[in-house]
Write a protein that holds these residues in place. Sequence first.
Motif, PDB file in Angstrom:
ATOM      1  N   LEU A 144       0.905  -1.284  -0.248  1.00 50.03           N
ATOM      2  CA  LEU A 144      -0.129  -0.263   0.102  1.00 50.03           C
ATOM      3  C   LEU A 144       0.772   0.985  -0.023  1.00 50.03           C
ATOM      4  CD1 LEU A 144      -2.958  -0.998   2.719  1.00 50.03           C
ATOM      5  CD2 LEU A 144      -3.178  -0.610   0.352  1.00 50.03           C
ATOM      6  N   LEU A 145       1.644   1.128   1.115  1.00 48.89           N
ATOM      7  CA  LEU A 145       2.777   2.290   0.901  1.00 48.89           C
ATOM      8  C   LEU A 145       3.145   2.424  -0.429  1.00 48.89           C
ATOM      9  CD1 LEU A 145       4.336   4.438   2.236  1.00 48.89           C
ATOM     10  CD2 LEU A 145       5.794   3.291   3.048  1.00 48.89           C
ATOM     11  N   ALA A 146       4.279   1.876  -0.814  1.00 45.87           N
ATOM     12  CA  ALA A 146       4.722   1.356  -2.258  1.00 45.87           C
ATOM     13  C   ALA A 146       4.007   2.233  -3.523  1.00 45.87           C
ATOM     14  CB  ALA A 146       4.749   0.206  -3.110  1.00 45.87           C
ATOM     15  N   ASN A 147       2.355   2.125  -3.365  1.00 45.73           N
ATOM     16  CA  ASN A 147       1.458   2.398  -4.954  1.00 45.73           C
ATOM     17  C   ASN A 147       1.178   3.800  -4.762  1.00 45.73           C
ATOM     18  OD1 ASN A 147       1.054  -0.115  -5.667  1.00 45.73           O
ATOM     19  ND2 ASN A 147      -0.705  -0.177  -4.951  1.00 45.73           N
ATOM     20  N   ALA A 148       1.495   4.064  -3.082  1.00 44.18           N
ATOM     21  CA  ALA A 148       0.496   5.784  -3.031  1.00 44.18           C
ATOM     22  C   ALA A 148       1.769   6.396  -3.257  1.00 44.18           C
ATOM     23  CB  ALA A 148       0.267   6.046  -0.529  1.00 44.18           C
ATOM     24  N   VAL A 149       2.664   5.952  -2.734  1.00 45.75           N
ATOM     25  CA  VAL A 149       4.235   6.466  -2.997  1.00 45.75           C
ATOM     26  C   VAL A 149       4.655   6.809  -4.105  1.00 45.75           C
ATOM     27  CG1 VAL A 149       6.879   6.769  -2.575  1.00 45.75           C
ATOM     28  CG2 VAL A 149       5.571   6.024  -0.715  1.00 45.75           C
ATOM     29  N   ASP A 150       4.074   6.478  -5.202  1.00 46.86           N
ATOM     30  CA  ASP A 150       4.198   6.207  -6.303  1.00 46.86           C
ATOM     31  C   ASP A 150       3.419   7.398  -7.165  1.00 46.86           C
ATOM     32  OD1 ASP A 150       6.213   4.393  -6.545  1.00 46.86           O
ATOM     33  OD2 ASP A 150       5.351   2.513  -7.021  1.00 46.86           O
ATOM     34  N   LEU A 169       2.067   9.755  -5.463  1.00 43.61           N
ATOM     35  CA  LEU A 169       2.082  11.089  -5.228  1.00 43.61           C
ATOM     36  C   LEU A 169       3.850  11.420  -5.579  1.00 43.61           C
ATOM     37  CD1 LEU A 169       2.588  10.511  -1.425  1.00 43.61           C
ATOM     38  CD2 LEU A 169       0.835  12.561  -2.752  1.00 43.61           C
ATOM     39  N   LEU A 170       4.948  11.003  -5.700  1.00 43.29           N
ATOM     40  CA  LEU A 170       5.761  10.707  -6.800  1.00 43.29           C
ATOM     41  C   LEU A 170       5.610  11.431  -8.037  1.00 43.29           C
ATOM     42  CD1 LEU A 170       8.392   7.761  -5.998  1.00 43.29           C
ATOM     43  CD2 LEU A 170       8.219  10.299  -5.339  1.00 43.29           C
ATOM     44  N   ARG A 171       4.514  10.959  -9.049  1.00 46.02           N
ATOM     45  CA  ARG A 171       3.787  11.023 -10.115  1.00 46.02           C
ATOM     46  C   ARG A 171       3.098  12.370 -10.396  1.00 46.02           C
ATOM     47  NH1 ARG A 171       1.672   5.381 -10.703  1.00 46.02           N
ATOM     48  NH2 ARG A 171      -0.850   6.920  -9.554  1.00 46.02           N
ATOM     49  N   GLY A 194       3.468  14.859  -8.481  1.00 42.94           N
ATOM     50  CA  GLY A 194       5.050  15.801  -8.493  1.00 42.94           C
ATOM     51  C   GLY A 194       4.624  16.694  -6.897  1.00 42.94           C
ATOM     52  N   TYR A 195       3.906  16.141  -6.171  1.00 42.09           N
ATOM     53  CA  TYR A 195       3.831  16.139  -4.403  1.00 42.09           C
ATOM     54  C   TYR A 195       5.260  15.367  -3.765  1.00 42.09           C
ATOM     55  CZ  TYR A 195      -1.322  17.102  -4.713  1.00 42.09           C
ATOM     56  OH  TYR A 195      -2.567  17.973  -4.722  1.00 42.09           O
ATOM     57  N   LEU A 196       6.218  14.581  -4.311  1.00 42.98           N
ATOM     58  CA  LEU A 196       7.001  14.261  -3.165  1.00 42.98           C
ATOM     59  C   LEU A 196       7.766  14.242  -4.201  1.00 42.98           C
ATOM     60  CD1 LEU A 196       5.209  11.192  -1.029  1.00 42.98           C
ATOM     61  CD2 LEU A 196       5.561  14.486  -0.476  1.00 42.98           C
ATOM     62  N   THR A 197       9.549  14.020  -3.828  1.00 40.80           N
ATOM     63  CA  THR A 197       9.955  13.463  -3.867  1.00 40.80           C
ATOM     64  C   THR A 197      11.828  13.115  -3.232  1.00 40.80           C
ATOM     65  OG1 THR A 197      10.549  15.644  -5.489  1.00 40.80           O
ATOM     66  CG2 THR A 197      12.823  15.121  -5.756  1.00 40.80           C
ATOM     67  N   ARG A 198      11.804  11.897  -4.121  1.00 40.38           N
ATOM     68  CA  ARG A 198      13.117  11.235  -3.267  1.00 40.38           C
ATOM     69  C   ARG A 198      14.225  11.930  -2.873  1.00 40.38           C
ATOM     70  NH1 ARG A 198       9.836   6.152  -4.931  1.00 40.38           N
ATOM     71  NH2 ARG A 198      10.098   5.332  -2.976  1.00 40.38           N
ATOM     72  N   VAL A 199      14.706  12.387  -2.092  1.00 39.89           N
ATOM     73  CA  VAL A 199      16.361  12.461  -2.087  1.00 39.89           C
ATOM     74  C   VAL A 199      16.837  11.959  -0.961  1.00 39.89           C
ATOM     75  CG1 VAL A 199      14.967  14.726  -2.377  1.00 39.89           C
ATOM     76  CG2 VAL A 199      15.203  14.195  -0.008  1.00 39.89           C
ATOM     77  N   THR A 200      18.419  12.044  -0.493  1.00 45.65           N
ATOM     78  CA  THR A 200      18.986  11.262   0.364  1.00 45.65           C
ATOM     79  C   THR A 200      19.009  12.593   1.226  1.00 45.65           C
ATOM     80  OG1 THR A 200      19.812   9.555  -1.170  1.00 45.65           O
ATOM     81  CG2 THR A 200      21.118   9.697   1.242  1.00 45.65           C
ATOM     82  N   GLY A 201      18.950  12.378   2.453  1.00 49.27           N
ATOM     83  CA  GLY A 201      19.569  13.017   3.506  1.00 49.27           C
ATOM     84  C   GLY A 201      20.046  12.819   4.848  1.00 49.27           C
TER      85      GLY A 201
END
Length: 279
Positions: A172-178, A180-182, A184-191
């Motif tokens: 469920l998390l993977a689908n939701a994140v995908d 949100l990435l599509r 443009g709400y979220l971006t994956r970054v390294t912090g």
Amino acid sequence: MRKVTRRSALWRADLDGGICAAPEECAEALAGRDDVTLALEHRLYGRAAAKRVFETTLRQDVEWQFDGIAWPEDVQVGVLVTVTWPGGSGADVQVRTTPLDEPVHVDGVPYYHEYDPKVVTREFADAGSNRGKVLSAVRKMGRVFEDGSAVLAEEGLGARAGLGRGAKGQFLLANAVDQLLREGYLTRVTGSLDKAGYPSYPAVEGQKPAEMLFYAPLVEEAELWDDEEASGRREHWVNGFVRKLPPGAHPSEKQLSLADEQVGPLEPGFTYVQKHARG
């Protein structure tokens, strides 16, 4: 007694409860009165002046606040209000909003008055969907910066969002994140994370590196809408657009390909968000 002025942002509880934070300096003089006259100076949708007067009660609930205000329908969560008390037990209280030079949309929600980006981010209300729960977790539990952007470690996000810890939760998390990435709400970054697990972005040298999800509010110029549109709740299509990425982030090959097809080559530090529905 000297004049007192306080500026603060309205939280959702303020709008729902019809309250406004009061300067502590006026409590001793006004707390004993049955009614405190409060004059609200406001421009409806940033245009026509609309002064309203309320007979309020000053009460204490953690902090002092005026109770009994009917906030105008165009006042959104996070809008800044300036409260002025001239001093003296018989003096009325003035509250005013400040219209923006030009209205804006913050993630599709219209704002006509100056606002606090950090409060807007924190006070996000999800619609109960999985994507909404994930976005809410990043905005409410992550580190929020002055411009309203927020970052949260992706590890453990499923549990924080209420999607569970097992295989089903991860799915469920993977689908939701995908999604949100599509959108443009979220971006994956390294912090990075400090010893207490507090996130930083960009990464801080000496801290533990961590994959994170970065949220940045999409702020766009807006036309003055009619009353129905001003609610910000209508479903609508968002055309594809170019969006600035957080420092150090890069668009995916898919985004680069879509941009080439729709708008041409991207400048460094930008990505392309394809057309999608919101609302």
